[in-house]
Design a protein around this motif. Structure first.
Motif, PDB file in Angstrom:
ATOM      1  N   GLY A  63       0.795  -1.222   0.000  1.00 47.99           N
ATOM      2  CA  GLY A  63       0.000   0.000   0.000  1.00 47.99           C
ATOM      3  C   GLY A  63       0.827   1.270   0.000  1.00 47.99           C
ATOM      4  O   GLY A  63       0.298   2.350  -0.316  1.00 47.99           O
ATOM      5  N   GLN A  64       2.108   1.161   0.346  1.00 44.31           N
ATOM      6  CA  GLN A  64       2.972   2.346   0.355  1.00 44.31           C
ATOM      7  C   GLN A  64       3.419   2.680  -1.070  1.00 44.31           C
ATOM      8  O   GLN A  64       3.419   1.828  -1.961  1.00 44.31           O
ATOM      9  CB  GLN A  64       4.202   2.112   1.243  1.00 44.31           C
ATOM     10  N   ASP A  65       3.818   3.925  -1.272  1.00 40.51           N
ATOM     11  CA  ASP A  65       4.398   4.361  -2.536  1.00 40.51           C
ATOM     12  C   ASP A  65       5.926   4.276  -2.437  1.00 40.51           C
ATOM     13  O   ASP A  65       6.502   4.539  -1.377  1.00 40.51           O
ATOM     14  CB  ASP A  65       4.002   5.800  -2.845  1.00 40.51           C
ATOM     15  N   VAL A  66       6.576   3.925  -3.549  1.00 40.34           N
ATOM     16  CA  VAL A  66       8.034   3.883  -3.569  1.00 40.34           C
ATOM     17  C   VAL A  66       8.547   4.622  -4.803  1.00 40.34           C
ATOM     18  O   VAL A  66       7.840   4.742  -5.814  1.00 40.34           O
ATOM     19  CB  VAL A  66       8.581   2.430  -3.567  1.00 40.34           C
ATOM     20  N   ALA A  67       9.785   5.117  -4.700  1.00 44.12           N
ATOM     21  CA  ALA A  67      10.432   5.810  -5.820  1.00 44.12           C
ATOM     22  C   ALA A  67      11.841   5.260  -5.984  1.00 44.12           C
ATOM     23  O   ALA A  67      12.608   5.211  -5.022  1.00 44.12           O
ATOM     24  CB  ALA A  67      10.469   7.311  -5.573  1.00 44.12           C
ATOM     25  N   LEU A  68      12.159   4.847  -7.191  1.00 46.58           N
ATOM     26  CA  LEU A  68      13.453   4.251  -7.499  1.00 46.58           C
ATOM     27  C   LEU A  68      14.182   5.171  -8.480  1.00 46.58           C
ATOM     28  O   LEU A  68      13.585   5.631  -9.461  1.00 46.58           O
ATOM     29  CB  LEU A  68      13.265   2.860  -8.121  1.00 46.58           C
ATOM     30  N   ARG A  69      15.463   5.377  -8.245  1.00 46.04           N
ATOM     31  CA  ARG A  69      16.217   6.357  -9.021  1.00 46.04           C
ATOM     32  C   ARG A  69      17.248   5.688  -9.912  1.00 46.04           C
ATOM     33  O   ARG A  69      17.854   4.685  -9.519  1.00 46.04           O
ATOM     34  CB  ARG A  69      16.916   7.327  -8.073  1.00 46.04           C
ATOM     35  N   CYS A  70      17.460   6.276 -11.084  1.00 44.16           N
ATOM     36  CA  CYS A  70      18.478   5.781 -12.022  1.00 44.16           C
ATOM     37  C   CYS A  70      19.292   6.949 -12.559  1.00 44.16           C
ATOM     38  O   CYS A  70      18.729   7.918 -13.097  1.00 44.16           O
ATOM     39  CB  CYS A  70      17.820   5.040 -13.183  1.00 44.16           C
ATOM     40  N   ASP A  71      20.620   6.841 -12.432  1.00 41.93           N
ATOM     41  CA  ASP A  71      21.550   7.778 -13.054  1.00 41.93           C
ATOM     42  C   ASP A  71      22.221   7.066 -14.227  1.00 41.93           C
ATOM     43  O   ASP A  71      23.048   6.177 -14.003  1.00 41.93           O
ATOM     44  CB  ASP A  71      22.626   8.213 -12.065  1.00 41.93           C
TER      45      ASP A  71
END
Lengths: 111, 115
Positions: free
Chosen positions: B16-24
């Protein structure tokens, strides 16, 4: 049926053996063929990149593409324990960006 | 940088939580890709950017998945209202040039676990 089929193994061979890894595919539009090596908890590392049919050699690695049979192979000569990893085949259509991967074959080279 | 960098390397979230994944991506690489890799499977395509334009999002599994690359370099993959089936390794890749079918180079991924 998946577009790209690859035997997941596991495959275990003694050090120094010749290893043969294979993939078959169903989409005749694939023109670009790749082999990636993936160590545990790491991202795929590009090993070989070929266009259309034929052979390509790079050190101990040889990639073969047979478009008439829709079959690609990767051969590893003089295999080393450091070659132990999962090997992924991948393919792409001309002009398309996305890669379509096989399931990956888990390979172990025993000292 | 020398290669594709992804953060965080590991992420644990409750359902139910939101997640954010980062890419460089690799510096100067025009094209950026996101793939999802389930345990024991090959990566599966999610979406593709050329510079800041998202040209293909056909692999995103639902409208809970959203990706952006606002300035044509760093990209973020966001998953809203996470579900257990979202547990996987999320891989980012980049390639140079504007021509299609350039070799793609991958980061080490973010391993997402949804409890």
């Amino acid at each position: 049926q998946k577009e790209v089929e690859q035997d997941p193994g596991p495959l275990s061979v003694p050090e120094g053996a010749i290893v043969s890894l294979n993939c078959t595919y169903s989409n005749s539009a694939f023109q670009y063929f790749m082999w990636y090596r993936q160590y545990s908890r790491k991202g795929p590392e590009l090993l070989m990149y070929t266009y259309s049919s034929g052979n390509k050699e790079d050190g101990r690695f040889t990639a073969q593409v047979d478009k008439s049979s829709k079959y690609i192979s990767l051969f590893i000569r003089d295999s080393q324990p450091s070659d132990s990893a999962t090997y992924l085949c991948a393919m792409a259509i001309q002009g398309a960006q996305k890669l379509v991967f096989g399931q990956g074959t888990r390979l172990t080279i025993n000292p | 940088g020398a290669g594709v960098s992804q953060s965080p390397r590991y992420k644990v979230a409750k359902r139910g939580q939101d997640v954010a994944l980062r890419c460089d991506p690799i510096s100067g690489h025009v094209s950026l890709f996101w793939y999802q890799q389930a345990l024991g499977q090959g990566p599966e395509f999610l979406t593709y950017f050329q510079n800041e334009a998202q040209l293909d999002k056909s692999g995103l599994p639902s409208d809970r998945f959203f990706a952006e690359r606002p300035e044509g370099s760093v990209s973020t993959l966001k998953i809203q209202r996470t579900q257990q089936e979202d547990s996987a390794v999320y891989l980012c890749a980049s390639s140079g040039g504007h021509h299609s079918n350039q070799p793609q180079h991958f980061g080490d991924g973010t391993r997402l676990s949804i409890l």
